[in-house]
Design an enzyme around this catalytic site. Structure first.
Site, PDB file in Angstrom:
ATOM      1  N   HIS A 266       0.609   3.360 -10.416  1.00  0.00           N
ATOM      2  CA  HIS A 266       1.991   3.657 -10.015  1.00  0.00           C
ATOM      3  C   HIS A 266       2.561   4.741 -10.928  1.00  0.00           C
ATOM      4  O   HIS A 266       2.479   4.630 -12.147  1.00  0.00           O
ATOM      5  CB  HIS A 266       2.842   2.387 -10.121  1.00  0.00           C
ATOM      6  CG  HIS A 266       4.125   2.449  -9.365  1.00  0.00           C
ATOM      7  ND1 HIS A 266       5.136   3.328  -9.688  1.00  0.00           N
ATOM      8  CD2 HIS A 266       4.570   1.750  -8.290  1.00  0.00           C
ATOM      9  CE1 HIS A 266       6.146   3.161  -8.856  1.00  0.00           C
ATOM     10  NE2 HIS A 266       5.836   2.213  -7.998  1.00  0.00           N
ATOM     11  N   ARG A 337       1.742   7.697  -4.164  1.00  0.00           N
ATOM     12  CA  ARG A 337       1.602   7.323  -5.574  1.00  0.00           C
ATOM     13  C   ARG A 337       0.396   7.950  -6.261  1.00  0.00           C
ATOM     14  O   ARG A 337       0.468   8.342  -7.420  1.00  0.00           O
ATOM     15  CB  ARG A 337       1.538   5.795  -5.681  1.00  0.00           C
ATOM     16  CG  ARG A 337       2.849   5.153  -5.319  1.00  0.00           C
ATOM     17  CD  ARG A 337       2.763   3.644  -5.246  1.00  0.00           C
ATOM     18  NE  ARG A 337       4.088   3.089  -4.987  1.00  0.00           N
ATOM     19  CZ  ARG A 337       4.335   1.796  -4.839  1.00  0.00           C
ATOM     20  NH1 ARG A 337       3.342   0.927  -4.906  1.00  0.00           N
ATOM     21  NH2 ARG A 337       5.560   1.362  -4.612  1.00  0.00           N
TER      22      ARG A 337
END
Length: 645
Positions: A266, A337
């Site tokens: 992330h 991401r």
């Protein structure tokens, strides 16, 4: 092993409707004759247990926490996707399907992903009916915001605590069934093995985490809703207790493991601040709606910021590099991401990272505050800004946030067919515990969508097909040889762990494993590095079983024993992840092999040789696992080089 995905025939948009009609049914009077075990009480587990109990089945639900409300689903912040098209901005079920397939870099099944997009619209209605307090616009309509990998606003949210609010909705439904006597809830209880007899899942063996007692539970079917395995990296955004044990023990009993190397990094997490840290903190992807990601244009300015000689606010606009906006003008800061994470890493590798470590980039809200006012930003992200300030001591309303990529989610998991059944009949895997819907990279706000889709809208249909086939009499008692043998095996493993009596704390061994995984099997991988990782993990495994220090006694509350048991499984999983990454000679999504990239540094797939789901089959202690391949067939989307420019 022959993998049967059981994807229905027919047009994509009709597959799920046709399949539901073709499934066998269990009549209402017979449902009460079946018992189902649900392991895990997060969004997938709580919604599945509540829905199945509502249908009339008898359910046993297990969680290692003291309450289902502590499941890690509560940590999800930003939102949940649904193809409602409330914004009238061009969204549709097919667009959500396409964005998810493309976002996963064309490594997911079309049939599963389209079903997910279809039922997404029902999830919002279900949750609103439960009282989930989604954000609303001034006129009372449900509000939406954008997330990465999409050019429409389809994400429903409850400030920065969407996961918690959704879990409270599922928990209320679960609690109702507990009060009705249809669900029996076992808290502070950890599954340690699956019982298989006659080729079918028959139940589980658990350990009571308060007393240490080993117990068996029998059922007609077992549902694993135990989340992902990000903690194999030690430092991740996952809760400290998140583990792979339930899924891994099922794997060793015959459930093949799908795409273990597909892990998600992330891009917006609070950077590591020291070696003493035991976990990392997520800053929601929703912040990229209003925050702009940048680094200094020159190494010299970055060096001054790192040394504290300059504040980021002192750097003029012409000296800042808004690198995502520069490289991806169509999507800007809302690229997927994996793309955002790799770009942040590249900036730091160039020497333009900030923070004392040089491993951070800025997420700046100055323009948004100037445009909309601080009160508007507070209303959207207030709790996230408070969290950031408490952890870092800096006010993000006044200075830019510092962020850096961290392990967050795992797209890999137990291989399942269209019915969510693993390769062991009677054993199902739901939510993050399975591999099915996100390919090589999950889009933001899709984890909550998948967990609730599986629990509320898929498993209530598909489990009946299996139960109707076996009949209510096909259940074995807990005093049968299969259960007793499994109990004995668990006791022996616990005894083995307790008898090591080494000098090295288990946490230290886990930290070393995490360092190996992050260094060689993290954001970028190479064949050479993966081979080094395999050797290091094998050496660490030997070190664990000869020098781990496990204090306390087995017949009591013993967190050291819990951790040792989980880390032993993580070490074995880590080696399989390395094998999978080494086998996949391409780059796709979160799996980035440095040898395979386009001239401008993007992931370069090899569709001719790797358009398949890898399904690894356990071959016994000490033996290499066997790779099975499920070919991915694309009839509705064209395989192209993913571009967000």
């Amino acid at each position: 092993m022959k993998l049967e995905s059981k994807i229905p025939e027919g047009p994509l948009a009709e597959k799920w409707a046709r399949h539901k009609f073709a499934l066998k049914l269990v009549n209402p009077a017979n449902k009460r004759k079946y018992e189902i075990i649900v392991v895990g009480t997060g969004l997938a587990g709580a919604s599945a247990a509540a829905s199945l109990a509502e249908l009339g089945y008898n359910v046993k639900a297990f969680c290692y926490q003291d309450s289902p409300r502590r499941a890690h689903s509560i940590a999800a912040q930003g939102g949940i996707n649904a193809a409602k098209n409330y914004q009238n901005d061009g969204d549709s079920v097919f667009r959500l399907f396409y964005d998810t397939i493309k976002g996963g870099d064309y490594r997911a099944r079309e049939g599963n992903v389209h079903r997910l997009a279809e039922v997404s619209v029902n999830i919002i209605d279900q949750c609103v009916a439960q009282g989930v307090p989604f954000a609303r616009e001034y006129g009372g309509l449900l509000a939406n915001r954008s997330f990465g990998g999409s050019q429409v606003s389809r994400t429903f949210y409850a400030r920065g605590q969407t996961g918690q609010q959704l879990l409270l909705g599922a928990y209320s439904a679960l609690s109702r069934q507990v009060a009705n006597g249809k669900v029996k809830l076992f808290t502070r209880t950890e599954m340690l093995d699956l019982v298989v007899e006659g080729g079918k899942a028959r139940g589980i063996v658990t350990r009571n985490l308060i007393t240490g007692k080993i117990e068996s539970h029998s059922a007609h079917a077992v549902l694993l809703c135990t989340g992902g395995y990000g903690n194999v990296f030690y430092l991740s955004t996952n809760a400290m207790g998140c583990n792979v044990t339930a899924a891994w023990r099922a794997h060793k009993k015959g459930a093949v493991f799908g795409n273990p190397c597909f892990t998600q990094i992330h891009p917006t997490c609070i950077p590591v601040s020291g070696h003493y840290q035991s976990k990392l903190t997520l800053m929601s992807e929703s912040l990229r709606n209003d925050g702009r990601v940048w680094v200094p244009k020159t190494k010299e300015d970055a060096e001054k910021i790192r040394k504290g000689q300059m504040s980021p606010n002192d750097l003029s606009e012409d000296k800042r590099d808004y690198f995502l906006e520069r490289r991806y003008p169509s999507f800007g800061n809302l690229v997927p991401r994996d793309v955002a994470s790799r770009n942040a890493k590249n900036m730091c590798d160039e020497g333009r990272g900030v923070a004392k470590t040089g491993l951070a980039v800025y997420l700046d809200f100055a323009d948004a505050i100037k445009r909309d006012g601080q009160k508007t930003i507070e209303a959207k992200y207030g709790n996230l800004f408070e969290m950031y300030e408490k952890i870092t001591g800096e006010n993000p309303y006044e200075v830019p946030m510092m962020i850096y990529p961290a392990v967050h989610y795992t797209m890999g998991g137990l291989w399942v067919d269209y019915n969510l059944m693993t390769t062991i009949p009677g054993l199902y895997a739901l939510g993050e515990a399975n591999f099915s819907d996100h390919g090589a990279n999950r889009l933001g706000a899709s984890a909550l969508m998948q967990g609730l889709a599986d629990g509320y809208f898929v498993i209530p249909y598909t489990i009946g097909d299996y139960l109707a086939t076996i009949g209510p009499g096909d259940k074995i008692p807990v005093d049968s040889p299969a259960f007793k043998e499994t109990e004995q095996k668990i006791q022996e493993q616990i005894k083995k762990l307790m008898s090591i009596k080494g000098q090295r704390p288990v946490d230290d061994l886990h930290k070393e494993l995490g360092h190996i995984m992050w260094e060689y099997c993290g954001m970028s991988r190479t064949a050479e590095g993966l081979k080094i990782a395999k050797e290091k993990i094998q050496a660490l495994r030997k070190e664990f079983w000869t020098n781990a220090k496990v204090l306390g006694d087995a017949d009591e509350m013993n967190q050291a024993l819990e951790q040792a048991s989980r880390v032993a499984d993580f070490i074995e999983l880590g080696e399989l992840m390395v094998d999978d990454a080494l086998n996949r000679n391409e780059s796709c999504g979160g799996h980035f092999r440095e040898e395979y990239q386009t001239p401008d540094g993007e992931a370069l797939r090899d569709d001719a040789n790797y358009a398949y789901a890898a399904a690894w089959e356990y071959q016994g202690e000490g033996n290499p696992e066997l790779l099975n391949k499920e070919a991915l067939i694309f009839e509705n989307v064209k395989l192209t080089q993913r571009s967000y420019k």
